[in-house]
Design a protein around this motif. Structure first.
Motif, PDB file in Angstrom:
ATOM      1  N   PHE A 120       0.832  -1.208   0.000  1.00  0.00           N
ATOM      2  CA  PHE A 120       0.000   0.000   0.000  1.00  0.00           C
ATOM      3  C   PHE A 120       0.872   1.265   0.000  1.00  0.00           C
ATOM      4  CE2 PHE A 120      -2.563   3.336   1.940  1.00  0.00           C
ATOM      5  CZ  PHE A 120      -3.740   3.232   1.206  1.00  0.00           C
ATOM      6  N   VAL A 121       1.914   1.267   0.822  1.00  0.00           N
ATOM      7  CA  VAL A 121       2.801   2.433   0.871  1.00  0.00           C
ATOM      8  C   VAL A 121       3.499   2.629  -0.473  1.00  0.00           C
ATOM      9  CG1 VAL A 121       4.918   3.351   1.912  1.00  0.00           C
ATOM     10  CG2 VAL A 121       3.142   2.358   3.369  1.00  0.00           C
ATOM     11  N   HIS A 122       3.919   1.522  -1.074  1.00  0.00           N
ATOM     12  CA  HIS A 122       4.576   1.612  -2.381  1.00  0.00           C
ATOM     13  C   HIS A 122       3.621   2.190  -3.424  1.00  0.00           C
ATOM     14  CE1 HIS A 122       5.806   0.034  -6.347  1.00  0.00           C
ATOM     15  NE2 HIS A 122       7.028   0.278  -5.901  1.00  0.00           N
ATOM     16  N   GLN A 123       2.375   1.735  -3.408  1.00  0.00           N
ATOM     17  CA  GLN A 123       1.393   2.231  -4.368  1.00  0.00           C
ATOM     18  C   GLN A 123       1.077   3.706  -4.104  1.00  0.00           C
ATOM     19  OE1 GLN A 123       0.459   0.438  -6.882  1.00  0.00           O
ATOM     20  NE2 GLN A 123      -0.930   1.945  -7.777  1.00  0.00           N
ATOM     21  N   MET A 124       1.039   4.095  -2.854  1.00  0.00           N
ATOM     22  CA  MET A 124       0.766   5.494  -2.515  1.00  0.00           C
ATOM     23  C   MET A 124       1.901   6.383  -3.007  1.00  0.00           C
ATOM     24  SD  MET A 124      -0.137   7.160   1.196  1.00  0.00           S
ATOM     25  CE  MET A 124       1.425   6.653   1.919  1.00  0.00           C
ATOM     26  N   ILE A 125       3.141   5.939  -2.790  1.00  0.00           N
ATOM     27  CA  ILE A 125       4.299   6.716  -3.264  1.00  0.00           C
ATOM     28  C   ILE A 125       4.271   6.834  -4.783  1.00  0.00           C
ATOM     29  CG2 ILE A 125       6.812   6.697  -3.457  1.00  0.00           C
ATOM     30  CD1 ILE A 125       6.877   5.396  -0.675  1.00  0.00           C
ATOM     31  N   HIS A 126       3.954   5.720  -5.446  1.00  0.00           N
ATOM     32  CA  HIS A 126       3.916   5.724  -6.907  1.00  0.00           C
ATOM     33  C   HIS A 126       2.828   6.678  -7.416  1.00  0.00           C
ATOM     34  CE1 HIS A 126       4.472   4.062 -10.936  1.00  0.00           C
ATOM     35  NE2 HIS A 126       3.146   4.012 -11.047  1.00  0.00           N
ATOM     36  N   SER A 127       1.668   6.696  -6.767  1.00  0.00           N
ATOM     37  CA  SER A 127       0.567   7.549  -7.206  1.00  0.00           C
ATOM     38  C   SER A 127       0.890   9.023  -6.988  1.00  0.00           C
ATOM     39  CB  SER A 127      -0.715   7.177  -6.451  1.00  0.00           C
ATOM     40  OG  SER A 127      -1.046   5.817  -6.654  1.00  0.00           O
ATOM     41  N   ILE A 128       1.415   9.344  -5.796  1.00  0.00           N
ATOM     42  CA  ILE A 128       1.764  10.739  -5.506  1.00  0.00           C
ATOM     43  C   ILE A 128       2.863  11.215  -6.454  1.00  0.00           C
ATOM     44  CG2 ILE A 128       2.755  12.286  -3.766  1.00  0.00           C
ATOM     45  CD1 ILE A 128       1.401  10.541  -1.643  1.00  0.00           C
ATOM     46  N   GLU A 129       3.823  10.348  -6.696  1.00  0.00           N
ATOM     47  CA  GLU A 129       4.932  10.704  -7.600  1.00  0.00           C
ATOM     48  C   GLU A 129       4.414  10.990  -9.004  1.00  0.00           C
ATOM     49  OE1 GLU A 129       7.681   7.575  -8.337  1.00  0.00           O
ATOM     50  OE2 GLU A 129       9.328   8.933  -8.788  1.00  0.00           O
ATOM     51  N   PHE A 130       3.446  10.193  -9.472  1.00  0.00           N
ATOM     52  CA  PHE A 130       2.921  10.426 -10.809  1.00  0.00           C
ATOM     53  C   PHE A 130       2.123  11.725 -10.873  1.00  0.00           C
ATOM     54  CE2 PHE A 130      -0.374  10.138 -14.042  1.00  0.00           C
ATOM     55  CZ  PHE A 130       0.385   9.831 -15.163  1.00  0.00           C
ATOM     56  N   VAL A 131       1.285  11.968  -9.873  1.00  0.00           N
ATOM     57  CA  VAL A 131       0.449  13.172  -9.888  1.00  0.00           C
ATOM     58  C   VAL A 131       1.315  14.427  -9.855  1.00  0.00           C
ATOM     59  CG1 VAL A 131      -1.255  14.488  -8.582  1.00  0.00           C
ATOM     60  CG2 VAL A 131      -1.541  12.022  -8.875  1.00  0.00           C
ATOM     61  N   LEU A 132       2.252  14.476  -8.911  1.00  0.00           N
ATOM     62  CA  LEU A 132       3.126  15.645  -8.829  1.00  0.00           C
ATOM     63  C   LEU A 132       4.066  15.719 -10.033  1.00  0.00           C
ATOM     64  CD1 LEU A 132       4.039  15.627  -5.034  1.00  0.00           C
ATOM     65  CD2 LEU A 132       2.252  16.927  -6.199  1.00  0.00           C
ATOM     66  N   GLY A 133       4.513  14.510 -10.490  1.00  0.00           N
ATOM     67  CA  GLY A 133       5.418  14.483 -11.627  1.00  0.00           C
ATOM     68  C   GLY A 133       4.780  14.939 -12.916  1.00  0.00           C
ATOM     69  N   SER A 134       3.480  14.746 -13.052  1.00  0.00           N
ATOM     70  CA  SER A 134       2.803  15.199 -14.267  1.00  0.00           C
ATOM     71  C   SER A 134       2.920  16.706 -14.411  1.00  0.00           C
ATOM     72  CB  SER A 134       1.325  14.795 -14.223  1.00  0.00           C
ATOM     73  OG  SER A 134       1.191  13.391 -14.201  1.00  0.00           O
ATOM     74  N   VAL A 135       2.829  17.414 -13.295  1.00  0.00           N
ATOM     75  CA  VAL A 135       2.965  18.868 -13.325  1.00  0.00           C
ATOM     76  C   VAL A 135       4.427  19.264 -13.517  1.00  0.00           C
ATOM     77  CG1 VAL A 135       2.541  21.000 -12.065  1.00  0.00           C
ATOM     78  CG2 VAL A 135       0.956  19.080 -11.830  1.00  0.00           C
ATOM     79  N   SER A 136       5.302  18.705 -12.686  1.00  0.00           N
ATOM     80  CA  SER A 136       6.715  19.106 -12.749  1.00  0.00           C
ATOM     81  C   SER A 136       7.372  18.656 -14.053  1.00  0.00           C
ATOM     82  CB  SER A 136       7.471  18.529 -11.548  1.00  0.00           C
ATOM     83  OG  SER A 136       7.485  17.116 -11.603  1.00  0.00           O
ATOM     84  N   ASN A 137       7.007  17.476 -14.544  1.00  0.00           N
ATOM     85  CA  ASN A 137       7.603  16.999 -15.791  1.00  0.00           C
ATOM     86  C   ASN A 137       7.177  17.855 -16.977  1.00  0.00           C
ATOM     87  OD1 ASN A 137       8.703  15.016 -14.235  1.00  0.00           O
ATOM     88  ND2 ASN A 137       7.469  13.344 -15.053  1.00  0.00           N
ATOM     89  N   THR A 138       5.896  18.246 -17.004  1.00  0.00           N
ATOM     90  CA  THR A 138       5.447  19.117 -18.087  1.00  0.00           C
ATOM     91  C   THR A 138       6.176  20.454 -18.030  1.00  0.00           C
ATOM     92  OG1 THR A 138       3.263  18.077 -17.961  1.00  0.00           O
ATOM     93  CG2 THR A 138       3.425  20.149 -19.169  1.00  0.00           C
ATOM     94  N   ALA A 139       6.334  20.985 -16.824  1.00  0.00           N
ATOM     95  CA  ALA A 139       7.090  22.239 -16.677  1.00  0.00           C
ATOM     96  C   ALA A 139       8.553  22.046 -17.073  1.00  0.00           C
ATOM     97  CB  ALA A 139       6.988  22.742 -15.245  1.00  0.00           C
ATOM     98  N   SER A 140       9.083  20.843 -16.821  1.00  0.00           N
ATOM     99  CA  SER A 140      10.478  20.580 -17.152  1.00  0.00           C
ATOM    100  C   SER A 140      10.732  20.635 -18.655  1.00  0.00           C
ATOM    101  CB  SER A 140      10.885  19.206 -16.599  1.00  0.00           C
ATOM    102  OG  SER A 140      12.249  18.958 -16.815  1.00  0.00           O
ATOM    103  N   TYR A 141       9.720  20.301 -19.454  1.00  0.00           N
ATOM    104  CA  TYR A 141       9.899  20.363 -20.907  1.00  0.00           C
ATOM    105  C   TYR A 141      10.021  21.803 -21.403  1.00  0.00           C
ATOM    106  CZ  TYR A 141       9.286  15.410 -21.885  1.00  0.00           C
ATOM    107  OH  TYR A 141       9.470  14.058 -21.977  1.00  0.00           O
ATOM    108  N   LEU A 142       9.681  22.782 -20.561  1.00  0.00           N
ATOM    109  CA  LEU A 142       9.864  24.173 -20.963  1.00  0.00           C
ATOM    110  C   LEU A 142      11.337  24.531 -21.123  1.00  0.00           C
ATOM    111  CD1 LEU A 142       7.155  25.919 -18.773  1.00  0.00           C
ATOM    112  CD2 LEU A 142       7.049  25.373 -21.202  1.00  0.00           C
TER     113      LEU A 142
END
Length: 817
Positions: free
Chosen positions: A702-724
């Motif tokens: 459960f903790v692993h899945q929670m980390i993976h989900s939070i990482e994807f949600v936050l990463g979607s924003v930061s990764n898109t900004a990173s392409y700038l």
């Protein structure tokens, strides 16, 4: 779904299928079998004796012998290099040499060479002493003539000078020098000798302090340089003569001379005796020069003979040592007199390995054949991709982040195109791209020559990435044509501009507004935008939106590849509870933003996309007003926002609870059970791909899945900004190029002085070569690397595998080079 499963496999998409094999090899054919497998280079042996130290293994003595022969060969190589000779670069043809015969031959040649070196050192030492004695005789005589005024009327000659202890050849001279005059125990005395120039100042100061100034120190530089027998370097030395009085001062001076490494030589005051001794020293020097020359020629001839075969001997010893090291990884069955080995090999290589083992059995005249059979494996196999000269560099870029898990989707397939393209988006200038293209073509044209040379670390990296550089330059030329930049200067390559002056009488279209009077420029940015008042807002908007489109497209590709991974590993849970919500979340927000960008470009709308995206979250039910791009935009935004909100718990909760339910159903009645991290039928999975089973722990899952989900949600924003960064670096490259062109080249060209123009041209060329072509290239390369490693590969790539490293003679040769 069935259509996707039936698609043909790509060569680089998945690693080669591997299998664990066992070899049972009779002792008499073991060496030949391992040698043939080393030539084939398709079997990675497992160390079955990892619990034993190197000294407890079966073939430890043979390994020691090979190591000793390697030491002798390195000694020969150092001697050849020290002598300034060239060893044969390529192996020469010669009959097969037995290892024992080679060992005996190397021992004899080493003994002979050591003896020649010792004799040469003795002769060189004697020659140095005679040369120093000659120099001291020549230089000290001048001081002794002036030193007569310090002596008494008898004209005494010093009879207690210091003699070299290891100077037997000149003993008669020294006896003559010391017995030819009267000996007295009083009066002025002197000690003459020679010392390295670097020690003179400290030597003189120490003498002055030791004798409290009761001495006269004279010095003169030696005319000839003298070879240091230890370092073989030519050393500059100084002749000295120390006048003093008293036995105590003599003892102190001699000790100081010994401490500073000064060589003392006796010099008679009588000019006749000096001339006689000098003539004898010169005669002996001539004899020694002849002897040394003969010895050096004889030694060089022996080294040349060794160097003629050195390369093939070194290769032979390296191969033999590698064979015995590999044999030490096998189990030795004493009762059956055979060796048992295990290893990984690609499935396609099994016929080749069997053929090599059959050939080894036949060539060794063994009565018993080698048994080769496939085994079941528990651990995951190594990862092996068959690459060529072109694809190898891209595979290395991916492997630098992490080696793909066995049969995992390989990012290198897409990196071949996406990596140089994203680099070019940041480096877009077709003038600079042509410069990179010329460099890449030079490296490719000299590929055969450079591959056989020893290169520095930077040149080796550059040569290894020559095909990466080729594609980067081609894409840079393409993007430079899109941006219409040639060293920051726009050109009307594809026709006339679509704009003209607003006022027919205007002469400067850069300051007076432009009006469109014809169809759009057919390819790339219209050259009239360059230098206009609207240039920066237009290019900023274009490149920023383009960066978002590229980023969302590449991130979607990464999520799609995770789907293909799940299909390949029969992991339906990951498809339903990771792939689907991830696609929904990413495209509900940033996929929608990409759609708005495309619609705005197509319609020419003046809508503010920042306002649209911000108020999509803050006030989703408010009227869009002038920011509305199409009918039904507001309800679509509400639907997308709800989808994104639903996708987060969809990623987080179902998978851990479903895994716990499956665990309880499979292992009902047990205190604990075994379940893998995804829903896979263990019986249907190939045995070679099974991994160690671990105890199911719901909290960890459960903790692993929670980390993976939070990482994807936050990463979607930061990764898109990173392409700038694509926009930022492209703008920085363009502006820096413009500064160098306008503030250096054009500014210098305004002067009529040819010298100023040449200086300006030199500064512009230097800035272009070292800042724009080297530093900017490296910067864009590193940023493209970051986008692939982090923003792209984290969507699907585990990178927790290990490389297939077969036993190969070719790999051993490459490692040594």
């Amino acid at each position: 779904m069935e259509l996707l499963k039936n698609l043909p496999e790509m060569d680089l998409m998945r690693s080669e299928k591997m299998t664990l094999v066992q070899l049972i090899i009779p002792v008499e054919s073991a060496h030949r079998a391992i040698s043939y497998l080393g030539e084939l280079g398709l079997l990675q042996f497992r160390d079955l004796n990892d619990d034993k130290s190197p000294f407890q293994r079966t073939f430890v003595n043979q390994v020691k012998r090979c190591a000793e022969m390697s030491r002798k060969l390195r000694f020969f190589k150092d001697q050849i290099h020290k002598a300034g000779l060239l060893s044969s670069a390529l192996p020469t043809l010669q009959p097969d040499v037995d290892l024992e015969a080679l060992e005996t031959q190397l021992a004899e040649q080493e003994h002979e060479l050591i003896e020649m070196n010792a004799n040469s050192e003795k002769l060189q030492q004697t020659y140095n002493e005679l040369l120093e004695f000659k120099i001291v005789l020549q230089k000290a005589g001048v001081f002794l003539v002036s030193g007569k005024s310090y002596e008494t009327a008898e004209g005494i000659e010093l009879d207690d000078n210091v003699y070299p202890s290891d100077y037997p050849e000149s003993a008669s001279l020294l006896e003559q020098a010391t017995q030819s005059g009267p000996s007295i125990s009083s009066g002025l005395r002197f000690i003459s000798g020679i010392i390295p120039k670097s020690k003179v100042l400290l030597f003189e100061r120490m003498l002055f302090r030791a004798t409290r100034g009761n001495l006269l120190f004279n010095q003169a530089p030696a005319d000839d340089l003298i070879m240091d027998p230890v370092s073989s370097e030519m050393v500059e030395k100084v002749v000295f003569v120390v006048f003093f009085s008293g036995e105590q001062a003599k003892t102190k001076i001699l000790k100081i001379c010994e401490a500073f490494g000064a060589n003392c030589y006796p010099v008679p005051e009588d000019l006749t005796k000096q001339t006689q001794i000098t003539q004898e020293v010169l005669s002996r020097l001539a004899e020694l020069e002849t002897t040394l020359d003969v010895g050096i020629r004889h030694r060089n001839a022996a080294l040349h003979s060794i160097g003629f075969h050195l390369t093939i001997w070194m290769n032979m010893v390296k191969r033999e040592k590698a064979v015995f090291d590999t044999l030490n990884m096998l189990n030795f069955d004493v009762t059956k007199k055979c060796l048992v080995g295990e290893g990984w090999c690609p499935i396609f290589a099994k016929p080749q390995i069997q053929e090599a083992l059959q050939r080894a059995t036949f060539d060794s005249n063994s009565q018993v054949g080698i048994i080769f059979h496939v085994m079941d494996a528990v651990e995951s196999p190594p990862t092996y991709f068959r690459t060529n000269t072109f694809t190898n560099a891209y595979q290395e870029i991916v492997d630098a982040y992490g080696v793909a898990k066995y049969q995992e989707a390989n990012p290198a397939v897409y990196t071949v195109i996406t990596f140089p393209f994203l680099f070019a988006v940041m480096f877009g200038d077709w003038g600079h791209g042509i410069c990179l293209l010329i460099g890449a073509l030079i490296l490719i044209a000299r590929e055969g020559k450079l591959s056989s040379q020893k290169l520095g670390s930077f040149m080796e990296m550059l040569f290894g990435g020559r095909y990466v550089l080729l594609l980067m330059s081609l894409f840079s030329i393409y993007c430079g044509l899109i941006y219409n930049e040639f060293f920051s200067v726009p050109y009307h390559i594809f026709g006339d501009s679509a704009y003209k002056c607003r006022d027919p009488s205007c002469s400067d279209a850069y300051t007076v507004g432009l009006i469109k009077y014809r169809d759009a420029y057919p390819f790339g940015v219209d050259p009239s935008w360059r230098g206009s008042r609207s240039e920066l807002p237009f290019l900023n908007s274009l490149k920023m939106k383009m960066s978002i489109l590229f980023g969302v497209a590449q991130m979607n590709l990464g999520i799609i590849l995770s789907y293909f991974n799940s299909i390949f590993f029969n992991n339906s849970l990951d498809i339903r509870y990771q792939f689907v919500p991830q696609m929904i979340f990413l495209n509900s927000l940033f996929g929608y933003l990409s759609l708005l960008i495309i619609i705005k470009w197509c319609t020419g709308s003046q809508a503010d996309l920042y306002h649209v995206m911000i108020y999509m979250f803050l006030s989703p039910f408010d009227d869009l007003g002038e920011n509305e791009l199409f009918w039904g935009q507001r309800p679509l935004q509400i639907l997308l926002l709800l989808s994104a909100l639903v996708a987060v718990p969809w990623m987080l909760f179902p998978k851990p609870f479903i895994l716990r339910k499956l665990h309880s159903e499979r292992f009902q009645g047990r205190t604990y059970g075994i379940l893998r991290s995804s829903e896979i039928d263990i019986d249907s999975e190939p045995s070679s791909a099974r991994q160690h089973e671990e105890e199911f722990n719901f909290s960890e899952v459960f903790v692993h899945q929670m980390i993976h989900s939070i990482e994807f949600v936050l990463g979607s924003v930061s990764n898109t900004a990173s392409y700038l960064r694509l926009w930022a670096l492209s703008l920085a490259h363009s502006e820096l190029s413009t500064v160098f062109y306008e503030k250096v080249l054009l500014l210098a060209w305004e002067y009529e002085n040819i010298l100023i123009r040449m200086v300006g041209l030199a500064v512009f060329a230097f800035a272009t070569a070292f800042i724009l072509l080297m530093m900017e290239t490296l910067s864009a390369f590193l940023h493209a690397l970051r986008l692939h490693w982090v923003e792209f590969q984290n969507k699907f790539y585990g990178g927790d595998g290990y490389k297939f490293k077969p036993f190969s003679f070719a790999a051993i040769a490459d490692d040594e080079d």
